[in-house]
Design a protein around this motif. Structure first.
Motif, PDB file in Angstrom:
ATOM      1  N   ILE A  36       3.357  13.256  69.666  1.00 19.29           N
ATOM      2  CA  ILE A  36       3.669  12.022  68.937  1.00 19.29           C
ATOM      3  C   ILE A  36       4.611  11.162  69.770  1.00 19.29           C
ATOM      4  O   ILE A  36       4.446   9.949  69.874  1.00 19.29           O
ATOM      5  N   MET A  74      -0.304  26.863  57.900  1.00 23.84           N
ATOM      6  CA  MET A  74       0.469  27.369  56.765  1.00 23.84           C
ATOM      7  C   MET A  74      -0.223  27.087  55.435  1.00 23.84           C
ATOM      8  O   MET A  74       0.017  27.791  54.445  1.00 23.84           O
ATOM      9  N   ARG A  77      22.501  12.135  55.588  1.00 26.38           N
ATOM     10  CA  ARG A  77      23.238  13.395  55.634  1.00 26.38           C
ATOM     11  C   ARG A  77      22.796  14.268  56.798  1.00 26.38           C
ATOM     12  O   ARG A  77      23.609  14.767  57.566  1.00 26.38           O
ATOM     13  N   MET A  78      21.495  14.464  56.885  1.00 25.97           N
ATOM     14  CA  MET A  78      20.992  15.410  57.883  1.00 25.97           C
ATOM     15  C   MET A  78      20.354  14.727  59.081  1.00 25.97           C
ATOM     16  O   MET A  78      20.533  15.142  60.209  1.00 25.97           O
ATOM     17  N   MET A  79      19.574  13.692  58.840  1.00 23.59           N
ATOM     18  CA  MET A  79      18.823  13.045  59.922  1.00 23.59           C
ATOM     19  C   MET A  79      19.622  11.827  60.374  1.00 23.59           C
ATOM     20  O   MET A  79      19.360  10.707  59.954  1.00 23.59           O
ATOM     21  N   THR A 101       1.750  22.728  57.529  1.00 26.26           N
ATOM     22  CA  THR A 101       0.797  22.593  58.623  1.00 26.26           C
ATOM     23  C   THR A 101      -0.513  23.242  58.205  1.00 26.26           C
ATOM     24  O   THR A 101      -0.583  23.960  57.214  1.00 26.26           O
ATOM     25  N   ASN A 115      -2.220  18.893  63.418  1.00 27.99           N
ATOM     26  CA  ASN A 115      -2.013  20.172  62.748  1.00 27.99           C
ATOM     27  C   ASN A 115      -1.292  20.014  61.425  1.00 27.99           C
ATOM     28  O   ASN A 115      -0.972  21.004  60.778  1.00 27.99           O
ATOM     29  N   VAL A 116      -0.998  18.779  61.007  1.00 27.18           N
ATOM     30  CA  VAL A 116      -0.186  18.580  59.805  1.00 27.18           C
ATOM     31  C   VAL A 116      -1.080  18.203  58.636  1.00 27.18           C
ATOM     32  O   VAL A 116      -1.928  17.319  58.748  1.00 27.18           O
ATOM     33  N   CYS A 166      12.887  21.174  57.175  1.00 26.27           N
ATOM     34  CA  CYS A 166      14.191  20.530  56.945  1.00 26.27           C
ATOM     35  C   CYS A 166      14.556  20.449  55.459  1.00 26.27           C
ATOM     36  O   CYS A 166      15.699  20.694  55.082  1.00 26.27           O
ATOM     37  N   LEU A 208       4.884  25.900  61.937  1.00 29.98           N
ATOM     38  CA  LEU A 208       5.521  24.598  61.736  1.00 29.98           C
ATOM     39  C   LEU A 208       5.260  23.708  62.949  1.00 29.98           C
ATOM     40  O   LEU A 208       6.077  22.889  63.325  1.00 29.98           O
ATOM     41  N   HIS A 209       4.111  23.896  63.573  1.00 29.01           N
ATOM     42  CA  HIS A 209       3.791  23.085  64.751  1.00 29.01           C
ATOM     43  C   HIS A 209       3.457  21.673  64.294  1.00 29.01           C
ATOM     44  O   HIS A 209       2.424  21.452  63.670  1.00 29.01           O
ATOM     45  N   ARG A 210       4.362  20.720  64.604  1.00 30.36           N
ATOM     46  CA  ARG A 210       4.220  19.386  64.040  1.00 30.36           C
ATOM     47  C   ARG A 210       3.910  18.339  65.092  1.00 30.36           C
ATOM     48  O   ARG A 210       4.041  17.156  64.837  1.00 30.36           O
ATOM     49  N   ASN A 211       3.557  18.746  66.304  1.00 25.97           N
ATOM     50  CA  ASN A 211       3.106  17.820  67.356  1.00 25.97           C
ATOM     51  C   ASN A 211       4.176  16.838  67.788  1.00 25.97           C
ATOM     52  O   ASN A 211       3.864  15.698  68.124  1.00 25.97           O
ATOM     53  N   ARG A 221      14.629  15.837  63.766  1.00 29.00           N
ATOM     54  CA  ARG A 221      13.887  16.827  62.994  1.00 29.00           C
ATOM     55  C   ARG A 221      13.502  18.059  63.814  1.00 29.00           C
ATOM     56  O   ARG A 221      12.770  18.913  63.329  1.00 29.00           O
ATOM     57  N   GLN A 239       0.609  11.746  61.950  1.00 30.55           N
ATOM     58  CA  GLN A 239      -0.346  11.617  63.063  1.00 30.55           C
ATOM     59  C   GLN A 239      -0.781  12.961  63.619  1.00 30.55           C
ATOM     60  O   GLN A 239      -1.805  13.045  64.266  1.00 30.55           O
ATOM     61  N   GLY A 240       0.031  13.990  63.413  1.00 32.61           N
ATOM     62  CA  GLY A 240      -0.218  15.283  64.038  1.00 32.61           C
ATOM     63  C   GLY A 240      -1.532  15.897  63.584  1.00 32.61           C
ATOM     64  O   GLY A 240      -1.854  15.885  62.403  1.00 32.61           O
ATOM     65  N   TYR A 253      17.003  20.805  62.685  1.00 27.15           N
ATOM     66  CA  TYR A 253      17.459  19.902  61.635  1.00 27.15           C
ATOM     67  C   TYR A 253      18.861  20.207  61.132  1.00 27.15           C
ATOM     68  O   TYR A 253      19.351  19.543  60.242  1.00 27.15           O
ATOM     69  N   LEU A 254      19.520  21.200  61.723  1.00 24.94           N
ATOM     70  CA  LEU A 254      20.928  21.402  61.379  1.00 24.94           C
ATOM     71  C   LEU A 254      21.823  20.602  62.317  1.00 24.94           C
ATOM     72  O   LEU A 254      22.959  20.321  61.985  1.00 24.94           O
ATOM     73  N   PHE A 276       5.240  13.022  60.455  1.00 24.75           N
ATOM     74  CA  PHE A 276       4.355  13.791  61.343  1.00 24.75           C
ATOM     75  C   PHE A 276       2.889  13.620  60.963  1.00 24.75           C
ATOM     76  O   PHE A 276       2.046  14.411  61.365  1.00 24.75           O
ATOM     77  N   TYR A 330      12.556  11.494  65.665  1.00 25.97           N
ATOM     78  CA  TYR A 330      11.863  12.791  65.698  1.00 25.97           C
ATOM     79  C   TYR A 330      12.775  13.878  66.258  1.00 25.97           C
ATOM     80  O   TYR A 330      12.636  15.042  65.904  1.00 25.97           O
ATOM     81  N   GLY A 337      10.929  28.040  51.715  1.00 28.17           N
ATOM     82  CA  GLY A 337      11.199  26.775  52.376  1.00 28.17           C
ATOM     83  C   GLY A 337      10.356  26.651  53.618  1.00 28.17           C
ATOM     84  O   GLY A 337      10.081  27.630  54.294  1.00 28.17           O
ATOM     85  N   LEU A 338       9.906  25.443  53.910  1.00 28.47           N
ATOM     86  CA  LEU A 338       9.040  25.264  55.066  1.00 28.47           C
ATOM     87  C   LEU A 338       9.767  24.623  56.233  1.00 28.47           C
ATOM     88  O   LEU A 338       9.553  25.002  57.371  1.00 28.47           O
ATOM     89  N   GLY A 382      12.675  30.746  57.580  1.00 24.33           N
ATOM     90  CA  GLY A 382      11.654  29.707  57.638  1.00 24.33           C
ATOM     91  C   GLY A 382      10.274  30.326  57.782  1.00 24.33           C
ATOM     92  O   GLY A 382      10.075  31.500  57.474  1.00 24.33           O
ATOM     93  N   VAL A 383       9.351  29.535  58.288  1.00 27.67           N
ATOM     94  CA  VAL A 383       7.969  30.008  58.368  1.00 27.67           C
ATOM     95  C   VAL A 383       7.745  30.731  59.698  1.00 27.67           C
ATOM     96  O   VAL A 383       7.175  30.199  60.624  1.00 27.67           O
TER      97      VAL A 383
END
Lengths: 382, 204
Positions: free
Chosen positions: A64, B83, A163-165, B80, B118-119, B40, A57-60, A79, B115-116, A82-83, B113, A76, B37-38, A34-35
């Protein structure tokens, strides 16, 4: 440019070692999962310094969640890692139920165990597949792992719609009751699973390249692991008998008969073996759960989802996620949304000793060590 | 020449085609995506490459670890602000002609996301997106559908004329400006040549 700028490779002069080379791996790299970025300082081929850089990947997530209702942040949690969305749901539900003193019916407790253990199978299979990818097997073990993963995801999908979420757990129970056909299909899958594991292990466990590349690599002793707060299979590989399913006895885990596998060396090979052995134990738990699943409601009739306002107070709910201790700390001020919401992610904390584990090894070994830690960046950065 | 005549010739072993058709046929059936890939969505992208969904059926199975060998960027996951400059840099390093698929709600608009602070609210603020695949995350089949839509788009491209393909126009810059970290946000917040925020006219 800011932190992300600068040359990828540069020489660093050090009076003791002569010229060192600083290499920046990531954030776009096939083996950083990943990142994620590792700034590695090399003396020849040996690692003398390794600095992990995250935040890409800081998504807050936490902020939130503080602005949404308790129920609203349930998707949330899917996510985060996510596995394993099913067990993330459960960890959050545990925290909220503790906060509100919410009871859970027996059938829902059993269903939660089933979902969490199926998730553990998915996660551990993916980990083994990715670990071998990092060893350079060119996809084959991952293809086998994903073949089985798809079967479990089909079950999750027919139950929860995704499937995932999955977004399956609720405070006080679960969202939908599985049909008898679903239970029969899941039970058949679980009974066939050891056969897949045998096939998988025949292919991988005794593999000579695997043994040469992982035994004695990335050693972590029990003291180091405990001091760093490492949990999950990474800790148990170092020989520490600590499993929250046994220690905390959350859900209905005390009713199940299973063993906690322990490693002895704390190296990459032991961390791999922990996953394989834990999958076999999960199968045992699942078989017991399908056998003993009681009839009854799946939601507590007094459970409140919309307009849910817990009393003032705080609670910490945690469980043994596939990667380690996943905890949610909630502080309520009596309003419909949490005053403070904090996630204790296993991936981030397990990552803290990456440098100590990699020092003295080559850069190719660092890649495998990172693979064996089992990180998901959604959880590391949130 | 009608299609029936062309089919008649084909039965005799004669293939008649235009250079344009041949070029587009070759391009559309050998897309090499960037292995990148970033979040999910990347897991579903990997799932699309495995045996059940098998992206190889569309000639796009060779995921390249280097942008210099790839011609499709699948932006799979949340971009983000930390990124975003790196995504644009990777895009710049890809050789022309190149295409972009925005996979999932986050890559399209920031998704759940949004609202974030950083997104990034959609990668189309900085790089041109050919195909948008909605979903959170989209199923592997959705990615395959997006891929076939991209193939259809490539087959319809023109080598010359007024509606010539983007990458063949000399005035069209292949390299895009990389945003910088400013005091509060990325500078510029979007590429004005690519994206303009929707205006909200107010009634007096």
């Amino acid at each position: 440019m800011g932190a992300a700028a600068g040359p990828l490779v540069r020489a660093v002069h050090d009076e003791f070692h002569g010229d060192l080379l600083e290499v920046s791996m990531g954030p776009q790299h096939p083996s950083t999962h990943g990142v994620f970025r590792m700034v590695v300082t090399l003396d020849g081929e040996r690692i003398v310094k390794l600095k992990p850089v995250f935040g890409y990947l800081h998504r807050n997530h936490e902020k939130i969640a503080e602005g949404t209702s308790y129920l609203g942040s349930m998707p949330y949690t899917d996510r985060l890692d996510y596995l394993c969305s099913m067990s993330n749901n459960w960890a959050y539900a545990l925290a909220v139920e503790k906060l509100a003193g919410q009871p859970v019916p027996d059938r829902a407790q059993y269903l939660r165990v089933i979902m969490a253990e199926l998730t553990r199978l998915v996660n551990h299979m993916c980990l083994v597949g990715f670990l071998f990818n990092d060893l350079g097997t060119s996809f084959t073990p991952l293809l086998y792992a994903f073949r089985e993963r798809e079967k479990i995801l089909d079950l999750f999908e027919s139950l929860s719609g995704s499937r995932m979420m999955c977004n399956y757990q609720r405070f006080g129970g679960c969202r939908v009751d599985p049909t008898p056909e679903w239970l029969a299909a899941a039970s058949a899958l679980v009974n066939n699973f050891p056969r897949f594991l045998d096939e998988y292990e025949t292919m991988l466990t005794g593999n000579e390249i695997m043994l040469a590349r992982t035994q004695g690599i990335g050693r972590l002793n029990a003291q180091q692991a405990i001091n760093a707060g490492i949990t999950g299979p990474g800790l148990r590989a170092s020989g520490v008998d600590y499993d929250i399913r046994k220690v905390d006895g959350y859900g209905f885990y005390p009713r199940f008969d299973f063993r906690v596998p322990l490693g002895a060396h704390g190296d990459t090979y032991d961390r791999y073996m922990m996953r394989v052995l834990e999958m076999r134990e999960s199968v045992k738990i699942l078989q017991q759960a399908f056998r003993d699943l009681p009839a009854g409601p799946i939601m507590d009739p007094k459970a409140k989802l919309r307009g849910f306002r817990p009393k003032i107070g705080e609670a910490y709910g945690r469980l043994e996620g596939p990667k380690g201790e996943l905890g949610f700390h909630l502080i309520s001020d009596g309003s419909p949304n949490p005053y403070r919401y904090r996630v204790r992610p296993p991936s981030l904390i397990n990552l803290t000793l990456l440098e100590e584990m990699s020092l003295g090894h080559t850069i190719a070994d660092a890649v495998v060590i990172l693979g064996s830690i089992d990180i998901v960046l959604g959880e590391v950065d949130r | 020449m009608t299609d029936a005549e062309r089919e008649e010739l084909r039965r005799h072993g004669i293939l008649l085609t235009s250079l344009e058709e041949l070029y587009n046929w070759g391009r559309s059936n050998s897309i090499w995506p960037l292995q990148f890939g970033l979040a999910c969505c990347a897991i579903e992208m990997i799932a699309a490459a495995t045996a059940r969904f098998d992206i190889a059926r569309f000639g796009a199975e060779i995921f390249r670890p280097s942008p210099r060998q790839a011609d499709l960027m699948i932006v799979s996951g949340t971009v983000t602000k930390k990124m975003a400059p790196l995504v644009v840099r990777l895009w710049n390093q890809m050789p022309e002609p190149k295409y972009c698929i925005a996979m999932g709600a986050c890559a399209i608009s920031g998704g759940p996301f949004k609202q974030g602070y950083n997104v990034l609210k959609g990668i189309d603020r900085y790089i041109p997106v050919d195909i948008y695949i909605p979903g959170c995350p989209p199923r592997p089949e959705a990615l395959l559908h997006g891929l076939t839509q991209l193939q259809a788009k490539i087959r319809g491209e023109h080598l010359a004329g007024p509606d010539q393909a983007q990458h063949l126009r000399p005035a069209n810059p292949g390299e895009l400006p990389i945003p910088d970290y400013g005091a509060h946000d990325l500078e510029p917040p979007h590429n004005p040549a690519r994206f303009s925020p929707p205006s909200l006219p107010r009634k007096a």
